[in-house]
Design a protein around this motif. Structure first.
Motif, PDB file in Angstrom:
ATOM      1  N   ILE A 115      28.280 -12.146  -5.718  1.00 32.03           N
ATOM      2  CA  ILE A 115      26.927 -11.608  -5.799  1.00 32.03           C
ATOM      3  C   ILE A 115      26.900 -10.477  -4.772  1.00 32.03           C
ATOM      4  O   ILE A 115      27.193 -10.709  -3.600  1.00 32.03           O
ATOM      5  N   LYS A 142      17.614 -16.495  -9.276  1.00 27.27           N
ATOM      6  CA  LYS A 142      18.535 -15.741 -10.116  1.00 27.27           C
ATOM      7  C   LYS A 142      17.916 -15.624 -11.512  1.00 27.27           C
ATOM      8  O   LYS A 142      17.724 -16.620 -12.194  1.00 27.27           O
ATOM      9  N   VAL A 188      17.940 -12.129  -7.517  1.00 32.01           N
ATOM     10  CA  VAL A 188      19.304 -11.776  -7.928  1.00 32.01           C
ATOM     11  C   VAL A 188      19.285 -11.588  -9.439  1.00 32.01           C
ATOM     12  O   VAL A 188      18.797 -12.449 -10.172  1.00 32.01           O
ATOM     13  N   CYS A 189      19.779 -10.460  -9.907  1.00 27.65           N
ATOM     14  CA  CYS A 189      19.925 -10.237 -11.345  1.00 27.65           C
ATOM     15  C   CYS A 189      21.390 -10.470 -11.709  1.00 27.65           C
ATOM     16  O   CYS A 189      22.280  -9.833 -11.134  1.00 27.65           O
ATOM     17  N   GLU A 190      21.624 -11.377 -12.645  1.00 25.30           N
ATOM     18  CA  GLU A 190      22.993 -11.731 -13.015  1.00 25.30           C
ATOM     19  C   GLU A 190      23.279 -11.315 -14.452  1.00 25.30           C
ATOM     20  O   GLU A 190      22.395 -10.997 -15.231  1.00 25.30           O
ATOM     21  N   PHE A 224      16.545 -17.767  -2.892  1.00 27.81           N
ATOM     22  CA  PHE A 224      16.880 -16.826  -3.962  1.00 27.81           C
ATOM     23  C   PHE A 224      16.430 -17.366  -5.317  1.00 27.81           C
ATOM     24  O   PHE A 224      16.412 -18.580  -5.537  1.00 27.81           O
ATOM     25  N   ALA A 226      18.780 -21.880  -4.248  1.00 27.04           N
ATOM     26  CA  ALA A 226      18.534 -20.877  -5.283  1.00 27.04           C
ATOM     27  C   ALA A 226      18.219 -21.561  -6.603  1.00 27.04           C
ATOM     28  O   ALA A 226      18.771 -22.623  -6.917  1.00 27.04           O
ATOM     29  N   ASP A 252      18.702 -21.008 -10.455  1.00 29.50           N
ATOM     30  CA  ASP A 252      19.540 -20.218 -11.358  1.00 29.50           C
ATOM     31  C   ASP A 252      18.885 -20.132 -12.729  1.00 29.50           C
ATOM     32  O   ASP A 252      18.095 -20.999 -13.126  1.00 29.50           O
ATOM     33  N   GLU A 275      30.091 -17.109  -5.916  1.00 28.46           N
ATOM     34  CA  GLU A 275      29.670 -18.289  -6.661  1.00 28.46           C
ATOM     35  C   GLU A 275      30.882 -19.027  -7.208  1.00 28.46           C
ATOM     36  O   GLU A 275      31.759 -18.425  -7.838  1.00 28.46           O
ATOM     37  N   SER A 291      28.304 -20.208  -2.953  1.00 33.28           N
ATOM     38  CA  SER A 291      27.244 -20.717  -3.817  1.00 33.28           C
ATOM     39  C   SER A 291      27.808 -21.799  -4.724  1.00 33.28           C
ATOM     40  O   SER A 291      28.760 -21.572  -5.487  1.00 33.28           O
ATOM     41  N   GLU A 304      22.649 -23.889  -5.792  1.00 35.83           N
ATOM     42  CA  GLU A 304      21.799 -23.384  -6.857  1.00 35.83           C
ATOM     43  C   GLU A 304      21.814 -24.365  -8.024  1.00 35.83           C
ATOM     44  O   GLU A 304      22.797 -25.053  -8.268  1.00 35.83           O
ATOM     45  N   GLN A 345      24.918  -9.397  -9.939  1.00 36.08           N
ATOM     46  CA  GLN A 345      26.131 -10.145 -10.243  1.00 36.08           C
ATOM     47  C   GLN A 345      26.467  -9.888 -11.709  1.00 36.08           C
ATOM     48  O   GLN A 345      25.580  -9.819 -12.556  1.00 36.08           O
TER      49      GLN A 345
END
Length: 238
Positions: free
Chosen positions: A6, A154, A188-190, A152, A131, A133, A18, A69, A104, A210
């Motif tokens: 990340i 995600k 967080v943008c995954e 966080f 976090a 997710d 992660e 993570s 997460e 990520q």
């Protein structure tokens, strides 16, 4: 275990690596999780935590500033402080700092909200980062966020895919950024795969990202991010 970073696209720093499940034959997490049942869920969850810490330590993560993570299964935790014992023992034995571990979770099935809140609050009290997710895809929604603010959130990758060509998604993410900022939660943008998606998110003010654009998961290694061509300063630093 495989690892995927990340990254902070503003500073060029890896926030976290992660830990991702992989089968010996390369099978993904979905296939592995399909084998989990009520009979083996607790042992499976505990084994994943231990393995993630041991492999991350062997890969040299403890010597960096990045977090580890770890995904966990809320329904595998019958009592937070009892179930965390192996994690604590593994981290101590491996020399991995507790304050560099982030847990997460994704709610893949409904569970008692009070039970989940108890887990998250216990983990925070022990010094772990937390976090949510896949926010926006599972059962963990705004009601949970109103009662507990993790470090966080995600955002589910379905909201990220093709965001450059879908104005509705841009509007949702724009308001999500503002809401989380008000709550003191980092976004967080995954699942970012294209430079077009990256550009839109960057222009919206997203800094933590990520996805395959930066690095694909690597087995038992810490991937080095590849920065987009449009970020020459970061590319030079990397």
């Amino acid at each position: 275990m495989a690892f995927q970073p990340i990254v902070n696209v503003q500073t060029g720093i890896v926030l976290a690596q992660e830990a991702l499940l992989r089968g010996k034959d390369g099978a993904g997490a979905g296939w592995i999780l399909a084998q989990v049942s009520d009979d083996n869920r607790y042992v499976f969850d505990q084994t994943c935590r231990r393995t993630a810490i041991e492999v991350a330590t062997a890969a040299g993560l403890a010597a960096t500033d990045a977090l580890l993570s770890i995904n966990f299964l809320p329904n595998a935790v019958y009592e937070p402080r009892a179930c965390i014992r192996m994690t604590l023992e593994t981290a101590e034995r491996s020399g991995f700092p507790l304050d560099k571990i982030m847990f997460e979770f994704t709610e893949v099935e409904r569970l008692d909200a009070e039970h989940l809140l108890g887990i998250l609050r216990a983990y925070r009290s022990l010094g772990f980062h937390t976090a949510i997710d896949d926010f926006g895809a599972g059962y963990a929604g705004l009601e949970l966020l109103s009662r507990f603010q993790p470090d966080f959130v995600k955002l589910d990758m379905a909201l990220i895919r093709d965001i450059d060509s879908e104005p509705v998604k841009r509007g949702i993410v724009r308001h999500m950024i503002r809401m989380l900022a008000d709550l003191g939660v980092e976004l967080v943008c995954e699942g970012i795969e294209t430079e077009a998606e990256y550009r839109v998110l960057r222009d919206l003010g997203v800094t933590l990202m990520q996805g395959y654009l930066f690095a694909r998961p690597e087995l038992e290694r810490l991937p080095v991010p590849v920065w987009p061509a449009e970020a020459p300063d970061l590319a030079a630093a990397g």
